[in-house]
Design a protein around this motif. Structure first.
Motif, PDB file in Angstrom:
ATOM      1  N   GLY A   1       2.503  11.892   4.864  1.00 26.53           N
ATOM      2  CA  GLY A   1       2.775  13.067   4.215  1.00 26.53           C
ATOM      3  C   GLY A   1       1.529  12.846   3.080  1.00 26.53           C
ATOM      4  N   ILE A   2       0.104  12.374   3.128  1.00 25.82           N
ATOM      5  CA  ILE A   2      -0.482  12.122   1.905  1.00 25.82           C
ATOM      6  C   ILE A   2      -1.644  13.005   2.296  1.00 25.82           C
ATOM      7  CG2 ILE A   2      -2.458  10.443   0.660  1.00 25.82           C
ATOM      8  CD1 ILE A   2       0.518   8.825   0.500  1.00 25.82           C
ATOM      9  N   GLU A   3      -2.873  13.675   2.473  1.00 23.72           N
ATOM     10  CA  GLU A   3      -3.832  13.705   2.532  1.00 23.72           C
ATOM     11  C   GLU A   3      -4.669  14.135   1.147  1.00 23.72           C
ATOM     12  OE1 GLU A   3      -4.471  17.335   4.582  1.00 23.72           O
ATOM     13  OE2 GLU A   3      -2.107  18.190   4.569  1.00 23.72           O
ATOM     14  N   TYR A   4      -6.154  13.077   1.148  1.00 25.12           N
ATOM     15  CA  TYR A   4      -7.436  13.165   0.605  1.00 25.12           C
ATOM     16  C   TYR A   4      -7.898  13.754   0.136  1.00 25.12           C
ATOM     17  CZ  TYR A   4      -5.620   8.504  -0.251  1.00 25.12           C
ATOM     18  OH  TYR A   4      -4.897   7.011  -0.487  1.00 25.12           O
ATOM     19  N   ASP A   5      -8.488  14.332  -0.676  1.00 24.11           N
ATOM     20  CA  ASP A   5      -9.732  15.512  -1.086  1.00 24.11           C
ATOM     21  C   ASP A   5     -10.828  14.815  -0.706  1.00 24.11           C
ATOM     22  OD1 ASP A   5      -8.614  17.713  -2.625  1.00 24.11           O
ATOM     23  OD2 ASP A   5      -7.893  16.024  -4.141  1.00 24.11           O
ATOM     24  N   VAL A   6     -11.464  13.739  -1.329  1.00 19.43           N
ATOM     25  CA  VAL A   6     -12.140  12.970  -0.713  1.00 19.43           C
ATOM     26  C   VAL A   6     -11.957  11.195   0.483  1.00 19.43           C
ATOM     27  CG1 VAL A   6     -14.610  12.176  -2.079  1.00 19.43           C
ATOM     28  CG2 VAL A   6     -14.298  14.412  -2.339  1.00 19.43           C
TER      29      VAL A   6
ATOM     30  N   HIS B   1       0.671  -0.614  -0.476  1.00 20.12           N
ATOM     31  CA  HIS B   1      -0.112  -0.085   0.070  1.00 20.12           C
ATOM     32  C   HIS B   1       1.180   1.372  -0.050  1.00 20.12           C
ATOM     33  CE1 HIS B   1      -3.138  -2.865   2.368  1.00 20.12           C
ATOM     34  NE2 HIS B   1      -3.308  -2.915   0.924  1.00 20.12           N
ATOM     35  N   ALA B   2       2.053   0.970   0.834  1.00 20.64           N
ATOM     36  CA  ALA B   2       2.754   2.333   0.529  1.00 20.64           C
ATOM     37  C   ALA B   2       3.342   2.635  -0.517  1.00 20.64           C
ATOM     38  CB  ALA B   2       3.941   1.836   1.632  1.00 20.64           C
ATOM     39  N   ARG B   3       4.056   1.804  -1.195  1.00 20.02           N
ATOM     40  CA  ARG B   3       4.162   1.911  -3.070  1.00 20.02           C
ATOM     41  C   ARG B   3       3.047   2.693  -3.555  1.00 20.02           C
ATOM     42  NH1 ARG B   3       7.027  -2.254  -7.218  1.00 20.02           N
ATOM     43  NH2 ARG B   3       8.435   0.002  -8.670  1.00 20.02           N
ATOM     44  N   GLY B   4       1.790   1.734  -3.521  1.00 24.75           N
ATOM     45  CA  GLY B   4       0.440   2.807  -4.530  1.00 24.75           C
ATOM     46  C   GLY B   4       0.843   4.106  -3.681  1.00 24.75           C
ATOM     47  N   ALA B   5       0.369   4.332  -2.236  1.00 26.48           N
ATOM     48  CA  ALA B   5       0.130   5.479  -2.171  1.00 26.48           C
ATOM     49  C   ALA B   5       1.413   6.736  -2.282  1.00 26.48           C
ATOM     50  CB  ALA B   5       0.687   5.690  -0.182  1.00 26.48           C
ATOM     51  N   ALA B   6       2.358   6.303  -2.639  1.00 22.68           N
ATOM     52  CA  ALA B   6       3.429   7.047  -2.845  1.00 22.68           C
ATOM     53  C   ALA B   6       3.351   7.605  -4.580  1.00 22.68           C
ATOM     54  CB  ALA B   6       5.345   6.336  -2.781  1.00 22.68           C
TER      55      ALA B   6
ATOM     56  N   SER C   1      -9.558   4.553  10.888  1.00 22.93           N
ATOM     57  CA  SER C   1      -8.805   6.268  11.879  1.00 22.93           C
ATOM     58  C   SER C   1      -7.366   5.755  11.729  1.00 22.93           C
ATOM     59  CB  SER C   1      -9.406   5.899  12.866  1.00 22.93           C
ATOM     60  OG  SER C   1      -9.054   7.145  14.050  1.00 22.93           O
ATOM     61  N   GLY C   2      -6.745   4.722  11.798  1.00 21.44           N
ATOM     62  CA  GLY C   2      -5.524   3.994  12.020  1.00 21.44           C
ATOM     63  C   GLY C   2      -4.404   4.588  10.485  1.00 21.44           C
ATOM     64  N   ILE C   3      -5.450   4.207   9.606  1.00 24.12           N
ATOM     65  CA  ILE C   3      -5.216   4.081   8.038  1.00 24.12           C
ATOM     66  C   ILE C   3      -4.662   5.978   7.650  1.00 24.12           C
ATOM     67  CG2 ILE C   3      -5.724   4.129   5.971  1.00 24.12           C
ATOM     68  CD1 ILE C   3      -7.022   0.820   6.345  1.00 24.12           C
ATOM     69  N   GLU C   4      -5.939   6.568   8.062  1.00 22.63           N
ATOM     70  CA  GLU C   4      -5.297   7.769   7.942  1.00 22.63           C
ATOM     71  C   GLU C   4      -4.212   9.222   8.598  1.00 22.63           C
ATOM     72  OE1 GLU C   4      -8.642  12.309   7.743  1.00 22.63           O
ATOM     73  OE2 GLU C   4      -9.250   9.855   8.648  1.00 22.63           O
ATOM     74  N   ARG C   5      -3.963   7.805   9.531  1.00 14.22           N
ATOM     75  CA  ARG C   5      -3.319   8.930  10.604  1.00 14.22           C
ATOM     76  C   ARG C   5      -1.508   8.123   9.765  1.00 14.22           C
ATOM     77  NH1 ARG C   5      -5.101   6.811  14.578  1.00 14.22           N
ATOM     78  NH2 ARG C   5      -3.534   4.637  14.896  1.00 14.22           N
ATOM     79  N   ASP C   6      -1.458   6.851   9.481  1.00 10.57           N
ATOM     80  CA  ASP C   6      -0.639   6.674   8.755  1.00 10.57           C
ATOM     81  C   ASP C   6      -0.260   7.299   7.157  1.00 10.57           C
ATOM     82  OD1 ASP C   6      -0.284   4.731  10.838  1.00 10.57           O
ATOM     83  OD2 ASP C   6      -0.952   3.114  10.029  1.00 10.57           O
ATOM     84  N   LEU C   7      -1.204   7.718   7.126  1.00  8.13           N
ATOM     85  CA  LEU C   7      -1.146   8.272   5.459  1.00  8.13           C
ATOM     86  C   LEU C   7      -0.539  10.144   6.210  1.00  8.13           C
ATOM     87  CD1 LEU C   7      -3.700   6.902   3.617  1.00  8.13           C
ATOM     88  CD2 LEU C   7      -1.506   6.144   3.213  1.00  8.13           C
ATOM     89  N   LEU C   8      -1.380  10.319   6.442  1.00 13.90           N
ATOM     90  CA  LEU C   8      -1.453  11.769   7.072  1.00 13.90           C
ATOM     91  C   LEU C   8       0.233  11.585   7.167  1.00 13.90           C
ATOM     92  CD1 LEU C   8      -4.113  13.632   9.056  1.00 13.90           C
ATOM     93  CD2 LEU C   8      -2.995  13.868   6.800  1.00 13.90           C
ATOM     94  N   ASP C   9       1.440  10.423   8.116  1.00  6.40           N
ATOM     95  CA  ASP C   9       2.507  11.057   8.640  1.00  6.40           C
ATOM     96  C   ASP C   9       3.412  10.649   7.438  1.00  6.40           C
ATOM     97  OD1 ASP C   9       1.787  11.479  11.118  1.00  6.40           O
ATOM     98  OD2 ASP C   9       2.091   9.536  11.647  1.00  6.40           O
TER      99      ASP C   9
END
Length: 564
Positions: A256-261, A144-149, A246-254
């Motif tokens: 450096g990723i923020e979603y619009d929707v 998931h980290a690679r897909g996120a980046a 909530s944990g997923i959102e926190r990990d993604l924020l850390d």
């Protein structure tokens, strides 16, 4: 820009040769004979090259070198920025440009400042990039980290190219897997209180399930022990999915990723005043258009009419709707929101789903290209050249959080983007945590920090960093300096190319090459000298390198430190 200028010069030359009668088949309207300009791999072959003479020779029945020589003669000295033209090999035309041209372009780049690299090629096109979208049934892992980046960098690159971009996370919070999550936590909840429980093989493994059960026990005590299971499970499902999300959102924020929707799959099943959900509406639409049929008690979508190798079930014989049913409604929802182009970034394990999803979008009346499906290949973690597992939770995967805590977001992002997403990636933990120039992200960031230090020294010596004229820039005459100027000026085209090809890894390649050129130059030449005009020119040069490095790292979601 220079490619466009050279292309225009070649067009005019070909038109002139056609008027003279030398070219009998060429016409301005023939797009198949459009001059192509490329950058030679060998710098000894000039700054740019064209194979137009080779293309024309086959239709003109002429020797390609003869055609090339006539083109060169026709251009003559009409383009004052060209230093030299020569015919090479079987008929290539090589162009070398004057240093003054590069100085002029650098001056314009300096004037653009922080906007250098931006373009409007995507103006008016709305693009949605949907990425990660992992089921809220467990923590994110390194895949998931690679897909996120990839997703976040791609969205940033498209934005720099002028596209109107939205980042979206699709929450798969409906279906059997969510009920299984609830049952898994409920079983651990009963175990926590020493009650009888059954833990089926298909239940979710991992310590995180016990942790969620313990949280419920702490907040609600024994409240659910005597409740009927069918009444308790919905609560456990909802609690667990919210906790995990909530944990997923926190990990993604850390990361450096923020979603619009954040889009919930459940919303597609919400019924309107008429008792119809979005999923129901599109199944009814497909039924009226005779795109679905009944067989063996199930409802099938005739995907073979749209390129699939077999038809697919949208409603099972027990009445349960499949993922494809909700995905059809979800994608129509995307287009209803006004997106011209939808990009989905999936894991490699979704390869079998690609054709049916493309078939569904065609059935919705969309054109090819309105949906782009990117499959991100697997990541293997290695330490000391040996595959490793950092997780003791389930013994099966390493979480994004574990990798983030050890490596940090900058190295994670750079390493995840060092290779094209369609190639498997070996993530070297030893290298990623090394603070030396052997580490590519450190190497690139260090170029920014080094230049920041130079600019601070200039300020301490009261040397005006921004006070540089084009006449000053003409002092940049060393081959290394011209090579740096050319590399800087590649950046706008690089951003356009990365956006057009959906290839964020091209930015990492470019940044590493630029940093390499700078470090080599810095190791051999002083920037601040006794010659003030030369110093101003070199400060402008390295300052522009710093700007481009910062912009490039920013597109990748990586910090550009001023000190290291």
């Amino acid at each position: 820009m220079v490619k466009e200028q050279l292309t225009d010069i070649l067009r005019k030359s070909l038109s002139a040769l056609a008027d003279e009668g030398f070219l009998s088949t060429y016409t301005d309207s023939d797009s198949s004979i459009e001059p192509q300009i490329e950058v030679p791999k060998d710098t000894n072959h000039g700054d740019f090259a064209s194979n137009i003479a080779l293309v024309l020779a086959s239709t003109e029945k002429k020797n390609p070198r003869q055609v090339a020589e006539r083109i060169v003669a026709s251009i003559g000295e009409s383009a004052d920025f060209i230093e030299k033209m020569e015919v090479a090999g079987p008929g290539f035309i090589n162009f070398s440009l004057k240093d003054s041209y590069w100085h002029h372009r650098l001056a314009r780049a300096v004037a653009e400042g922080e906007t250098f690299g931006d373009s409007d090629v995507g103006r008016g096109v709305r693009v949605q990039v949907e990425f990660v979208s992992a089921n809220p049934t467990g923590p994110l892992h390194v895949g998931h980290a690679r897909g996120a980046a990839v997703g976040d960098a791609l969205a940033a690159i498209l934005g720099a190219a002028g596209f109107d971009v939205q980042r979206e996370y699709y929450i798969n919070d409906a279906g059997v897997q969510m009920e299984t999550l609830g049952k898994s936590v409920y079983a651990r909840y009963r175990e926590h209180f020493g009650r009888d429980f059954v833990y089926c093989d298909n239940y979710y493994q991992g310590e995180y399930i016990r942790e969620i059960a313990q949280n419920i026990a702490s907040e609600h005590g024994e409240r659910f022990l005597e409740s009927p299971e069918e009444e308790a499970i919905p609560f456990f499902t909802d609690f667990a999915s919210r906790d995990i999300l909530s944990g997923i959102e926190r990990d993604l924020l850390d990361f450096g990723i923020e979603y619009d929707v954040w889009f919930s799959e459940k919303s597609l099943y919400a019924q309107d005043a008429d008792g119809t959900s979005q999923v129901d509406a599109y199944i009814e639409d497909f039924t009226s258009r005779k795109l679905v049929f009944e067989k063996d008690g199930a409802v099938w979508f005739n995907t073979t009419d749209y390129g699939d190798d077999k038809d697919r079930v949208v409603i099972k014989s027990d009445g349960e709707k499949t993922y494809l049913a909700s995905d059809i409604a979800y994608h129509q929802n995307k287009y209803d929101r006004g997106f011209d182009r939808v990009i989905n970034i999936w894991g490699a394990d979704h390869h079998g789903y690609v054709v049916r999803m493309l078939a569904a979008v065609r059935a919705l009346g969309r054109s090819e290209g309105d949906l782009v499906l990117i499959l991100v290949q697997l990541v293997s973690l290695v330490r000391g050249a040996k595959p490793i597992s950092m997780s003791t939770r389930a013994g099966q995967f390493v979480t994004l959080r574990e990798l983030l805590d050890e490596v940090g977001p900058d190295a994670m992002r750079y390493f995840m983007l060092m290779r094209s997403y369609d190639a498997q990636l070996d993530f070297d933990l030893d290298l990623a945590t090394t603070r030396s120039q052997e580490n590519p992200v450190f190497y690139v960031q260090y170029s920014h920090a080094r230049i920041s230090s130079i600019l601070r020294q200039a300020a301490e010596q009261d040397i005006p960093v921004g006070d540089c004229t084009e006449e000053d820039l003409a002092r940049l005459a060393l081959p290394e300096e011209i090579a740096l100027v050319k590399k800087i000026l590649d950046f706008p085209d690089l951003v356009k190319e990365a956006a057009n090809d959906l290839a964020p890894h091209k930015v990492t390649f470019y940044l590493f090459d630029l940093a390499s050129l700078f470090h080599s130059y810095y190791n051999h030449h002083r920037v601040i000298t006794e010659d003030l005009p030369l110093t101003r020119a070199r400060l402008a040069l390295v300052g522009m390198i710093r700007t481009v490095v910062a912009r490039g790292l920013g597109l990748l979601g990586i910090s550009a430190p001023e000190k290291m």
